[in-house]
Each structure stands twice: as structure tokens, then as C-alpha cells.
Design an enzyme around this catalytic site. Structure first.
Site, PDB file in Angstrom:
ATOM      1  N   ASP A  34       0.829  -1.212   0.000  1.00  0.00           N
ATOM      2  CA  ASP A  34       0.000   0.000   0.000  1.00  0.00           C
ATOM      3  C   ASP A  34       0.863   1.263   0.000  1.00  0.00           C
ATOM      4  O   ASP A  34       1.952   1.280   0.580  1.00  0.00           O
ATOM      5  CB  ASP A  34      -0.925  -0.022   1.236  1.00  0.00           C
ATOM      6  CG  ASP A  34      -2.079   0.951   1.099  1.00  0.00           C
ATOM      7  OD1 ASP A  34      -2.363   1.403  -0.022  1.00  0.00           O
ATOM      8  OD2 ASP A  34      -2.706   1.260   2.127  1.00  0.00           O
ATOM      9  N   ASN A  36       1.356   3.411  -2.949  1.00  0.00           N
ATOM     10  CA  ASN A  36       1.932   3.830  -4.240  1.00  0.00           C
ATOM     11  C   ASN A  36       1.453   5.223  -4.644  1.00  0.00           C
ATOM     12  O   ASN A  36       2.228   6.041  -5.139  1.00  0.00           O
ATOM     13  CB  ASN A  36       1.522   2.863  -5.358  1.00  0.00           C
ATOM     14  CG  ASN A  36       2.105   1.483  -5.178  1.00  0.00           C
ATOM     15  OD1 ASN A  36       3.000   1.285  -4.369  1.00  0.00           O
ATOM     16  ND2 ASN A  36       1.598   0.526  -5.945  1.00  0.00           N
ATOM     17  N   TRP A  39       3.064   7.916  -2.557  1.00  0.00           N
ATOM     18  CA  TRP A  39       4.489   8.038  -2.946  1.00  0.00           C
ATOM     19  C   TRP A  39       4.609   8.952  -4.164  1.00  0.00           C
ATOM     20  O   TRP A  39       5.465   9.831  -4.210  1.00  0.00           O
ATOM     21  CB  TRP A  39       5.057   6.649  -3.260  1.00  0.00           C
ATOM     22  CG  TRP A  39       6.516   6.626  -3.582  1.00  0.00           C
ATOM     23  CD1 TRP A  39       7.555   6.456  -2.710  1.00  0.00           C
ATOM     24  CD2 TRP A  39       7.110   6.780  -4.884  1.00  0.00           C
ATOM     25  NE1 TRP A  39       8.759   6.492  -3.377  1.00  0.00           N
ATOM     26  CE2 TRP A  39       8.509   6.691  -4.715  1.00  0.00           C
ATOM     27  CE3 TRP A  39       6.602   6.984  -6.171  1.00  0.00           C
ATOM     28  CZ2 TRP A  39       9.408   6.785  -5.782  1.00  0.00           C
ATOM     29  CZ3 TRP A  39       7.488   7.095  -7.233  1.00  0.00           C
ATOM     30  CH2 TRP A  39       8.875   6.994  -7.042  1.00  0.00           C
ATOM     31  N   HIS A  51       2.714   3.257  -8.930  1.00  0.00           N
ATOM     32  CA  HIS A  51       2.492   1.825  -9.169  1.00  0.00           C
ATOM     33  C   HIS A  51       3.687   1.228  -9.918  1.00  0.00           C
ATOM     34  O   HIS A  51       4.119   0.113  -9.634  1.00  0.00           O
ATOM     35  CB  HIS A  51       1.207   1.600  -9.968  1.00  0.00           C
ATOM     36  CG  HIS A  51      -0.036   2.048  -9.248  1.00  0.00           C
ATOM     37  ND1 HIS A  51      -0.262   1.746  -7.919  1.00  0.00           N
ATOM     38  CD2 HIS A  51      -1.114   2.765  -9.652  1.00  0.00           C
ATOM     39  CE1 HIS A  51      -1.435   2.268  -7.557  1.00  0.00           C
ATOM     40  NE2 HIS A  51      -1.957   2.897  -8.579  1.00  0.00           N
ATOM     41  N   SER A  79      -7.739  -5.464  -5.336  1.00  0.00           N
ATOM     42  CA  SER A  79      -8.843  -5.964  -4.514  1.00  0.00           C
ATOM     43  C   SER A  79     -10.174  -5.850  -5.257  1.00  0.00           C
ATOM     44  O   SER A  79     -10.293  -5.104  -6.240  1.00  0.00           O
ATOM     45  CB  SER A  79      -8.925  -5.179  -3.200  1.00  0.00           C
ATOM     46  OG  SER A  79      -9.528  -3.918  -3.403  1.00  0.00           O
ATOM     47  N   ARG A  85     -11.887   2.610  -8.358  1.00  0.00           N
ATOM     48  CA  ARG A  85     -10.943   3.654  -8.794  1.00  0.00           C
ATOM     49  C   ARG A  85     -11.245   4.082 -10.235  1.00  0.00           C
ATOM     50  O   ARG A  85     -11.922   3.355 -10.961  1.00  0.00           O
ATOM     51  CB  ARG A  85      -9.518   3.120  -8.673  1.00  0.00           C
ATOM     52  CG  ARG A  85      -9.180   2.810  -7.237  1.00  0.00           C
ATOM     53  CD  ARG A  85      -7.735   2.412  -7.072  1.00  0.00           C
ATOM     54  NE  ARG A  85      -7.476   2.114  -5.670  1.00  0.00           N
ATOM     55  CZ  ARG A  85      -6.286   2.151  -5.108  1.00  0.00           C
ATOM     56  NH1 ARG A  85      -5.222   2.449  -5.817  1.00  0.00           N
ATOM     57  NH2 ARG A  85      -6.148   1.881  -3.823  1.00  0.00           N
ATOM     58  N   LEU A 145       9.919 -21.025  -4.657  1.00  0.00           N
ATOM     59  CA  LEU A 145       9.042 -20.003  -4.061  1.00  0.00           C
ATOM     60  C   LEU A 145       7.681 -19.975  -4.759  1.00  0.00           C
ATOM     61  O   LEU A 145       7.609 -19.953  -5.991  1.00  0.00           O
ATOM     62  CB  LEU A 145       9.721 -18.625  -4.207  1.00  0.00           C
ATOM     63  CG  LEU A 145       8.892 -17.403  -3.821  1.00  0.00           C
ATOM     64  CD1 LEU A 145       8.617 -17.376  -2.327  1.00  0.00           C
ATOM     65  CD2 LEU A 145       9.608 -16.120  -4.258  1.00  0.00           C
ATOM     66  N   GLU A 221       0.791 -13.174  12.490  1.00  0.00           N
ATOM     67  CA  GLU A 221       1.432 -12.013  13.132  1.00  0.00           C
ATOM     68  C   GLU A 221       1.366 -10.828  12.171  1.00  0.00           C
ATOM     69  O   GLU A 221       1.745 -10.945  10.996  1.00  0.00           O
ATOM     70  CB  GLU A 221       2.892 -12.327  13.467  1.00  0.00           C
ATOM     71  CG  GLU A 221       3.058 -13.414  14.502  1.00  0.00           C
ATOM     72  CD  GLU A 221       2.426 -13.069  15.860  1.00  0.00           C
ATOM     73  OE1 GLU A 221       2.402 -11.883  16.227  1.00  0.00           O
ATOM     74  OE2 GLU A 221       1.955 -14.009  16.537  1.00  0.00           O
TER      75      GLU A 221
HETATM   76  C1  IPE Z   1      -5.515  -2.650  -0.299  1.00  0.00           C
HETATM   77  O1  IPE Z   1      -5.146  -1.335  -0.416  1.00  0.00           O
HETATM   78  C2  IPE Z   1      -5.545  -3.310  -1.646  1.00  0.00           C
HETATM   79  C3  IPE Z   1      -4.247  -3.556  -2.275  1.00  0.00           C
HETATM   80  C4  IPE Z   1      -3.080  -3.253  -1.799  1.00  0.00           C
HETATM   81  C5  IPE Z   1      -4.331  -4.215  -3.562  1.00  0.00           C
HETATM   82  P1  IPE Z   1      -6.205  -0.151  -0.631  1.00  0.00           P
HETATM   83  O2  IPE Z   1      -5.427   1.087  -0.817  1.00  0.00           O
HETATM   84  O3  IPE Z   1      -7.150  -0.511  -1.708  1.00  0.00           O
HETATM   85  O4  IPE Z   1      -6.992  -0.165   0.752  1.00  0.00           O
HETATM   86  P2  IPE Z   1      -7.841   0.976   1.469  1.00  0.00           P
HETATM   87  O5  IPE Z   1      -8.815   1.497   0.468  1.00  0.00           O
HETATM   88  O6  IPE Z   1      -6.894   2.032   1.904  1.00  0.00           O
HETATM   89  O7  IPE Z   1      -8.470   0.299   2.632  1.00  0.00           O
HETATM   90  C1  IPE Z   2      -1.420   0.243  -3.411  1.00  0.00           C
HETATM   91  O1  IPE Z   2      -1.194   1.601  -3.454  1.00  0.00           O
HETATM   92  C2  IPE Z   2      -1.606  -0.338  -4.775  1.00  0.00           C
HETATM   93  C3  IPE Z   2      -2.920  -0.924  -5.019  1.00  0.00           C
HETATM   94  C4  IPE Z   2      -4.022  -0.711  -4.377  1.00  0.00           C
HETATM   95  C5  IPE Z   2      -2.956  -1.823  -6.141  1.00  0.00           C
HETATM   96  P1  IPE Z   2      -2.405   2.618  -3.483  1.00  0.00           P
HETATM   97  O2  IPE Z   2      -2.761   2.876  -4.906  1.00  0.00           O
HETATM   98  O3  IPE Z   2      -3.515   2.152  -2.642  1.00  0.00           O
HETATM   99  O4  IPE Z   2      -1.721   3.899  -2.886  1.00  0.00           O
HETATM  100  P2  IPE Z   2      -2.357   4.911  -1.848  1.00  0.00           P
HETATM  101  O5  IPE Z   2      -2.841   4.087  -0.692  1.00  0.00           O
HETATM  102  O6  IPE Z   2      -3.466   5.614  -2.550  1.00  0.00           O
HETATM  103  O7  IPE Z   2      -1.236   5.810  -1.473  1.00  0.00           O
HETATM  104 MG    MG Z   3      -4.015   2.425  -0.691  1.00  0.00          MG
END
Ligand code: IPE
Ligand code: IPE
Ligand code: MG
Length: 258
Positions: A34, A36, A39, A51, A79, A85, A145, A221
Site C-alpha cells: 500500500d 503507491n 508516494w 504503481h 482488490s 478507482r 518459491l 502475526e
Molecule cells: C488494499 O489497499 C488493496 C491492495 C493493496 C491491492 P487499498 O489502498 O485498496 O486499501 P484501502 O482502500 O486504503 O483500505
Molecule cells: C497500493 O497503493 C496499490 C494498489 C491498491 C494496487 P495505493 O494505490 O492504494 O496507494 P495509496 O494508498 O493511494 O497511497
Molecule cells: Mg491504498
């Protein structure tokens, strides 16, 4: 073991690597990658740039997992809720995955890596499905792996799917209601045959599970990184530190320490 660029083992990470090898390693590490978007935003870049940078982190984490001999690495790539999005971001995420597989599957295969998908692929374009299924098929007999990619994955959807399939098998007299126990239920999940995660890492400081592996993490954990460690910032050092933290935990499973 020495590689170029960001992949390099510094003195510090070499020491950490030696340290983590001294104690039992997690068999199964699951990661919510999470941060990206944040960042990218911090740098005035488009979210997709985050990403893209995240893929570099993933490459590094796979390498480290392989070096350590971790058996299962499960990554949350997309997810069931991420469809909310903008369509441009959804497409970019899927394109990045396909590009990654197209470029790297042969190398992963040569390293004995097995790729498994957790989630429903029906929602994707046939060309996307083809690329993913090709990677799964090519690597299915590998014994190194296991990279389990959670794609169009949601823990609740997975549980509902399992319930429906169990009802179907009861109706078809393949199983009887008396057969239903935790072990049987697990075998109806996408993670059938995969042990529950020992360690779940979430980057970016968010303290939630976001519908990831709800059934499987009963005794996992949990390690949440500091908020400033966004997924593209996660590296060998932070990964190894998370494993050290795991190794310092006492797992009791409801029992007591003797
Ligand atoms: C969880 O992150 C899903 C993935 C990393 C693929 P999200 O960024 O979608 O989660 P929320 O919306 O902050 O809960
Ligand atoms: C995680 O980063 C990547 C996926 C959900 C695929 P995000 O896109 O959720 O990045 P933030 O949480 O908006 O910073
Ligand atoms: Mg996120």
C-alpha cells in the site's frame, strides 16, 4: 548474492540477512502493498508512476524471499474494491501486471518459482486472462518459491464463494454437512493447499486489513510499517526488519507459554 542498483546487499542488509537466518523464518509471508499513490503524490507525479515504482519494490521483495527460502509470498495486487478507482488507474494497474508477467515469467520459471492466482479472473479481458493463465500454467510444477497473486481478490467474496461451492457439493452428495469443519472449509478457499500466513506486512502505516485473507489470518502475526514507508520505499532492509519483528513475537494460539 551481490546485485546492481537498488537490489544490492549493503553491509547492513547482509548483517540483517545473517540475523534472520538464525531463527525460524516465516513459511508464508503475505503483503498488502500500500501507498503507491501517496508516494507519487509526494513527488508531484501521477499515481501510476507510484504503481510503476511499486513493481521495482516487488521485484526486490521476491528476490529477497527467494534468497531466504521463504516458501509462500502472497501479494495483494488488486482488490474487489479497487474497481471503484478511475478506469484509467484500474487499466494501468492491470497493464503493469501483464507487462511484468510478460517480461519476467521466463526468469521466474528458471528460478523454479510457481505463480498462483487468488481471485476471480472472469472480470478481466481475455487477453489479460491469457497472459496470466500462461504464467500459471508454465510454472505450475515448480517447487521453489510460490508467489500467490491476489487479483480481483476480496476475503468476503472468497468466503461467500466457498459457502456456495460447499452447498453445491452437499446437494450433489459429494460431501455431507457432517464433513464440514475448518479443514474442509479451508480447502474451498482460493488458498486451498497453502498454509495460513505466518506474517502479514502492510506498508504505508494504514492499520487495517482491507478485506485481505480474512479467514486465513486468524493467527497471523501482523506488522504495519511506519507511515513514511510507502510501498515504493519498502526495501530489503525494511523487509528484513519486519521478519526480525516477527521472529521476536511469541505465538501462543490461545495457549500459554511453558
Ligand atoms: C488494499 O489497499 C488493496 C491492495 C493493496 C491491492 P487499498 O489502498 O485498496 O486499501 P484501502 O482502500 O486504503 O483500505
Ligand atoms: C497500493 O497503493 C496499490 C494498489 C491498491 C494496487 P495505493 O494505490 O492504494 O496507494 P495509496 O494508498 O493511494 O497511497
Ligand atoms: Mg491504498
Amino acid at each position: 548474492m551481490f546485485l546492481n542498483g537498488d537490489n544490492k546487499y549493503t553491509d547492513e542488509t547482509t548483517k540483517l540477512m545473517a540475523l534472520v537466518r538464525k531463527k525460524p523464518l516465516p513459511v508464508h509471508v503475505a503483503i498488502i502493498m500500500d501507498g503507491n499513490g501517496r508516494w507519487a503524490k509526494k513527488r508531484g507525479l501521477h499515481r501510476v508512476a507510484g504503481h510503476r515504482q511499486g513493481v521495482e519494490t516487488l521485484r526486490d521483495v521476491i528476490k529477497t524471499s527467494d534468497d531466504l527460502g521463504i516458501k509462500h509470498l502472497t501479494i495483494f495486487a488488486f482488490s474487489t474494491e479497487n474497481w471503484k478507482r478511475p478506469v484509467s488507474e484500474v487499466n494501468a494497474l492491470i497493464d503493469l501486471l501483464v507487462e511484468y508477467l510478460r517480461k519476467e515469467v521466463m526468469e521466474l520459471h528458471s528460478k523454479n518459482v510457481k505463480i498462483v492466482i487468488l481471485g476471480c479472473l472472469d472480470a478481466f479481458h481475455p487477453s489479460v486472462r491469457r497472459e496470466i493463465e500462461r504464467a500459471v500454467e508454465l510454472t505450475k510444477d515448480n517447487s521453489g518459491l510460490n508467489i500467490n497473486i491476489a487479483l480481483n481478490y476480496g476475503g468476503r467474496a472468497e468466503i461467500i464463494r466457498a459457502v456456495k461451492n460447499i452447498i453445491q457439493d452437499v446437494n450433489d452428495k459429494k460431501i455431507s454437512p457432517d464433513d464440514i469443519d475448518e479443514k474442509l472449509f479451508s480447502s474451498y478457499l482460493y488458498t486451498a493447499n497453502i498454509p495460513d500466513p505466518d506474517l502479514l506486512i502492510r506498508t504505508s502505516g494504514e492499520l487495517r486489513i482491507s478485506n485481505f485473507l480474512l479467514y486465513q489470518i486468524a493467527y497471523t502475526e501482523l506488522v504495519f510499517t511506519q507511515p513514511d514507508v510507502l510501498w515504493p520505499d519498502f526495501n530489503k532492509k525494511t523487509y528484513l526488519e519486519a521478519i526480525v519483528e516477527y521472529q521476536n513475537r511469541q505465538r501462543r494460539y490461545g495457549g500459554i507459554n511453558t
